[in-house]
Design an enzyme around this catalytic site. Structure first.
Site, short mmCIF file in Angstrom:
data_model
loop_
_atom_site.label_atom_id
_atom_site.label_comp_id
_atom_site.label_asym_id
_atom_site.label_seq_id
_atom_site.Cartn_x
_atom_site.Cartn_y
_atom_site.Cartn_z
N ALA A 153 10.83 -27.31 44.28
CA ALA A 153 9.39 -27.10 44.46
C ALA A 153 9.22 -26.12 45.61
CB ALA A 153 8.72 -28.43 44.79
N GLY A 204 13.36 -29.84 42.47
CA GLY A 204 12.54 -29.72 41.26
C GLY A 204 13.17 -28.82 40.22
N GLU A 261 15.34 -31.06 38.37
CA GLU A 261 14.48 -32.01 37.64
C GLU A 261 13.90 -31.35 36.40
OE1 GLU A 261 12.26 -33.02 41.28
OE2 GLU A 261 12.56 -35.10 40.67
N GLU A 295 16.18 -33.33 48.32
CA GLU A 295 14.90 -33.75 48.89
C GLU A 295 15.06 -34.67 50.10
OE1 GLU A 295 15.66 -33.51 45.75
OE2 GLU A 295 13.95 -32.91 44.52
N1 T1G Z 1 10.44 -23.55 48.95
C1 T1G Z 1 9.97 -22.51 49.67
N2 T1G Z 1 10.74 -21.58 50.28
C2 T1G Z 1 12.07 -21.75 50.16
C3 T1G Z 1 12.64 -22.82 49.43
C4 T1G Z 1 11.76 -23.74 48.81
N3 T1G Z 1 12.21 -24.75 48.09
N4 T1G Z 1 13.99 -22.68 49.51
C5 T1G Z 1 14.24 -21.60 50.23
N5 T1G Z 1 13.09 -21.02 50.63
C6 T1G Z 1 12.96 -19.80 51.41
C7 T1G Z 1 13.59 -19.93 52.79
O1 T1G Z 1 12.69 -20.50 53.70
C8 T1G Z 1 13.90 -18.47 53.10
O2 T1G Z 1 12.67 -17.87 53.49
C9 T1G Z 1 14.27 -17.88 51.74
O3 T1G Z 1 13.70 -18.77 50.75
C10 T1G Z 1 15.76 -17.81 51.53
O4 T1G Z 1 16.25 -19.13 51.77
C11 T1G Z 1 9.42 -32.15 43.43
C12 T1G Z 1 9.75 -32.23 46.07
C13 T1G Z 1 18.28 -22.39 47.70
C14 T1G Z 1 20.45 -22.91 48.83
O5 T1G Z 1 15.33 -28.32 49.38
O6 T1G Z 1 18.64 -25.08 50.04
O7 T1G Z 1 11.91 -29.77 44.88
O8 T1G Z 1 13.37 -17.12 55.80
O9 T1G Z 1 17.69 -18.46 53.72
O10 T1G Z 1 20.84 -19.27 52.33
O11 T1G Z 1 11.41 -33.30 43.62
O12 T1G Z 1 17.23 -21.91 50.37
O13 T1G Z 1 13.50 -15.54 53.85
O14 T1G Z 1 11.26 -16.29 54.75
O15 T1G Z 1 17.91 -20.73 52.63
O16 T1G Z 1 20.59 -18.14 50.04
C15 T1G Z 1 13.98 -29.08 47.13
C16 T1G Z 1 15.92 -25.59 49.74
C17 T1G Z 1 12.57 -28.76 47.47
C18 T1G Z 1 16.19 -26.31 48.44
C19 T1G Z 1 19.34 -20.70 49.16
N6 T1G Z 1 14.80 -27.89 47.26
N7 T1G Z 1 16.54 -24.29 49.77
O17 T1G Z 1 20.00 -20.55 50.40
O18 T1G Z 1 18.63 -18.66 51.39
S1 T1G Z 1 11.55 -30.21 47.38
C20 T1G Z 1 15.40 -27.60 48.41
C21 T1G Z 1 17.86 -24.15 49.99
C22 T1G Z 1 11.51 -30.54 45.71
C23 T1G Z 1 10.84 -32.07 43.89
C24 T1G Z 1 10.98 -31.88 45.35
C25 T1G Z 1 18.34 -22.74 50.14
C26 T1G Z 1 19.11 -22.20 48.92
P1 T1G Z 1 12.70 -16.62 54.54
P2 T1G Z 1 17.65 -19.29 52.49
P3 T1G Z 1 20.10 -19.10 51.06
#
Ligand code: T1G
Length: 699
Positions: free
Chosen positions: A63, A104, A107, A127
């Site tokens: 998400a 998500g 999911e 999450e």
């Molecule tokens: N939402 C918004 N921005 C995100 C994002 C996300 N989920 N993931 C990464 N970014 C932004 C990050 O802030 C950075 O921004 C840029 O993308 C590159 O990220 C309903 C509720 C995927 C392994 O927790 O683990 O789904 O600094 O530097 O090293 O059940 O990003 O460039 O402005 O980390 O290549 C669950 C979180 C969400 C995954 C890539 N998902 N992201 O790593 O790049 S909650 C996560 C990561 C959810 C549902 C629930 C990593 C990555 P900027 P980065 P990277």
């Protein structure tokens, strides 16, 4: 068709391609066109199957975290609605996964009938690291694909699994070396040609049948997993939701999962952990080191010193696939150091967290030497020798003579002046501090100490290397103790006086563990070794009546079986020692201190608030660029409870005005400098934000 969703056809198979850089997060502007496209394809009789793929670096990574706590997060179609829509398809739906199908994203993929993947793909429900739980059916569908206990491990740890494991566990149906989308289309066509009924994941029961009749085994698995998650709500609710999937009808459990999600996303802990998620990424953005600055290539690293720190540092590089030349003064010390590294890897192999071949590969990247000349081909050389300036300068003098032009010379010093070290070389712009935290191959924090003359591309190289060796970098300025240890000194300043005035070590430590720290300062001192602080105090001409007395008795902590506590033979459990209580009373008498009962609240104020105050001074002086950088230092280097977001984030939730007021109270009572409120803290108390106050200061 919109910029974020395109639909193409390969015969009767439709391909939906999502494109929402940088990680294809499920933002509303992606969900809306996706919902429309899926509805059209579901009802289009000319379409016999659908593949969902993503453009760019990765499949959907979750998400959009930036939408949380805003109306966009739940605006229709929300993720749950998209998954219900997918499960209403009577034609095969196939998720074609590359990169990281996280949260998500996974999911949504589990809302498809099938999942196929690139061999380098990873799958996770992280999450819990954001203080949340999978809020779109992940806690119920993943168990139905890989079994409840395996699903529980993935969900409660938040750690990803690779494509090979995903295939073996049944999370994906196929893994391809290349041509992912073409293979996915062929897979969809094959499924469309079959007469077998399509069963949505939510209606599959075979993988959970056994657990439904053996909840005791499941509950035992939960207890084991939650052991290290003390004080955090998300892991507990993750486990409860998975369990609900075993005891409740699917839709009832799904509604309960949603309720847990709403409870968590509105809670303090998730706000704190989401703060840390973005703070960690912000910390890697360094003022004056823009995207245009190219890092230098690091093909080989040199490490001076094969002791505990040097060996741990060398292992960090080997773990990141970077060859290492490690140097010691003599063959015996070198062999001992290498044997220790090999032994550490052997423990990991025994625990099953490392394969034999991976151990052999890493040790195969290691070269030992006692000759500085052998460092001539290293691109980055780090010294981890004794913490004395004269010795550091001697080492840097030798490095300056043998290292090739453009090699980066780094010091692992915990306290010392990196500018003074740099000035002792002919190449101060190539000198930087790389402060690892012990055990260096485990602790994630890397303080990158920026000298006055450190070149921007040296910093960029340090940041790139940190990422490659899986460290969390924070760039800090030069001062005694940089950020972490300088604040630790302020947090520790009152410990002796608290004991002299009436507190006991176990009472102080309990205040810390009740706050959420893994252990209190006295137990930590016993673990690290009281002799380290003793040596440091002597080098600074300082004393600590109680700690010095313990050291003079040879009570260095766990390694001698006695420190502030007693450790029964082989045990690491601290037991209060009447001898220490008597020693404290004797020292108090000698100093004429009248002992009294001291409240937990006073202990917290006299330790935590000086630490916040020092953090504000660090920001004021520009030693740290952001308050959130200080949070990242403490969470990754000192075990600050993640559910509280780091010291500066916690201070704002505690109330900066209250902290200033209590600091003034203790400053009035004791006259001690640690309690005199920093200028920036006063300003922040007025504005309510450290970030706002920091902006007013010189960069
Ligand atoms: N939402 C918004 N921005 C995100 C994002 C996300 N989920 N993931 C990464 N970014 C932004 C990050 O802030 C950075 O921004 C840029 O993308 C590159 O990220 C309903 C509720 C995927 C392994 O927790 O683990 O789904 O600094 O530097 O090293 O059940 O990003 O460039 O402005 O980390 O290549 C669950 C979180 C969400 C995954 C890539 N998902 N992201 O790593 O790049 S909650 C996560 C990561 C959810 C549902 C629930 C990593 C990555 P900027 P980065 P990277």
């Amino acid at each position: 068709m919109t910029e974020h969703v395109t639909v193409s056809r390969d015969g009767e198979i439709a391909i939906v391609t999502l494109d929402n850089p940088p990680v294809n997060a499920l933002s509303f502007h992606l969900r809306e066109p996706l919902g429309k496209a899926l509805e059209a394809l579901r009802d289009d009789e000319a379409v016999r199957g659908v593949v969902i793929a993503c453009a760019g670096a990765t499949f959907i990574a979750g998400a959009d975290i930036t939408e949380f706590n805003t109306p966009k997060a739940t605006a229709s179609p929300n993720l749950r609605e998209l998954i219900v829509l997918l499960e209403s398809f009577e034609k095969p739906t196939v998720a074609a996964i590359h990169g990281t199908a996280f949260g998500g994203g996974l999911e949504l993929a589990m809302g498809c009938h099938f999942r196929v993947a690139d061999r380098n793909a990873r799958f996770g429900l992280p999450e819990v690291k954001l203080g949340l739980l999978p809020g779109a059916g992940g806690t119920l569908r993943l168990p139905r694909l890989i079994g409840p206990l395996k699903a529980l491990t993935v969900i409660v740890s938040g750690n990803p699994i690779g494509a090979r494991d995903a295939l073996a566990e049944g999370l994906v149906e196929a893994v391809y070396d290349d041509s992912l989308v073409a293979n996915a289309v062929a897979f969809a066509r094959e499924q469309a040609d079959k007469a077998t009924a399509l069963v949505p994941v939510s209606r599959r029961e075979d993988k959970i049948a056994e657990a439904k009749n053996d909840l005791d085994t499941f509950d035992a698995g939960v207890a084991a997993l939650l052991k290290k998650k003390r004080g955090l709500d998300a892991p507990r609710l993750c486990a409860q939701s998975v369990r609900n999937g075993l005891t409740m009808p699917f839709d009832e459990a799904l509604a309960q999962e949603r309720a847990y999600f709403v409870e968590l996303v509105e809670g303090e802990q998730s706000r704190a952990q989401r703060h840390l998620f973005f703070a960690e990424r912000e910390a890697a953005k360094v003022p004056g080191v823009g995207k245009e600055v190219e890092p230098r290539e690091v093909r080989r690293a040199g490490v001076i010193g094969a002791g505990t720190m040097g060996g741990g540092i060398a292992m960090s590089f080997l773990n990141g696939g970077i060859p290492v030349t490690i140097l010691e003064m003599d063959r015996e010390a070198l062999d001992r150091g290498i044997a220790r590294m090999d032994g550490n890897y052997a423990i990991s192999v025994k625990r099953g967290s490392l394969t034999e071949e991976a151990k052999a590969k890493r040790m195969g990247l290691l070269t030992g030497t006692t000759d500085y000349a052998d460092l001539a081909d290293c691109d980055l050389i780090i010294e981890a020798v004794f913490e004395e300036m004269a010795i550091k300068k001697e080492v840097f003098g030798k490095l300056d003579a043998v290292a090739k032009p453009g090699a980066i010379l780094a010091s692992n010093t915990s306290y010392l002046d990196v500018d003074e070290i740099a000035a002792s070389t002919s190449r101060p712009s190539d000198v930087v501090g790389l402060h690892f935290f012990s055990p260096a191959n485990i602790m994630r924090l890397l303080e990158i100490v920026r000298g006055r003359k450190t070149a921007p591309d040296v910093l960029k190289t340090a940041l790139a290397v940190a990422r490659k060796i899986a460290k969390v970098p924070v760039v800090v300025g030069v001062c005694h103790g940089f950020v972490g240890n300088r604040m630790l000194a302020s947090r520790s300043a009152e410990l002796e006086d608290l004991l002299l005035e009436g507190a006991t070590p176990e009472q102080v430590d309990k205040v810390f563990t009740d706050f959420g720290w893994p252990m209190g300062p006295f137990a930590m001192g016993d673990l690290a070794g009281l002799d380290i602080g003793w040596r440091n105090r002597k080098s600074l001409g300082k004393t600590a009546a109680i700690a010095d007395a313990l050291c003079e008795q040879g009570r260095f902590g766990q390694k001698t079986g006695k420190g502030f506590y007693i450790y029964e033979a082989g045990s690491r459990t601290p037991t209060p020692d009447p001898e220490v209580a008597a020693l404290i009373e004797e020292k108090a008498r000698e100093k004429g201190v009248n002992r009294r009962d001291i409240s937990a609240e006073e202990i917290a104020e006299r330790t935590m608030y000086p630490m916040i105050n020092e953090g504000a001074k660090i920001l004021q002086e520009g030693i740290a660029s952001r308050a959130s950088d200080v949070d990242i230092v403490w969470v990754n280097g000192y075990g600050f409870p993640i559910g509280k977001g780091g010291p500066m984030f916690w201070a704002e939730s505690e109330g900066l005005g209250k902290i200033v007021e209590r600091l003034e109270h203790w400053h009035g009572r004791t006259g001690k400098a640690v309690f005199e409120p920093a200028e920036l803290l006063r300003e922040a108390a007025d504005s309510g934000s450290l970030a706002a106050a920091r902006k007013g200061k010189a960069a």
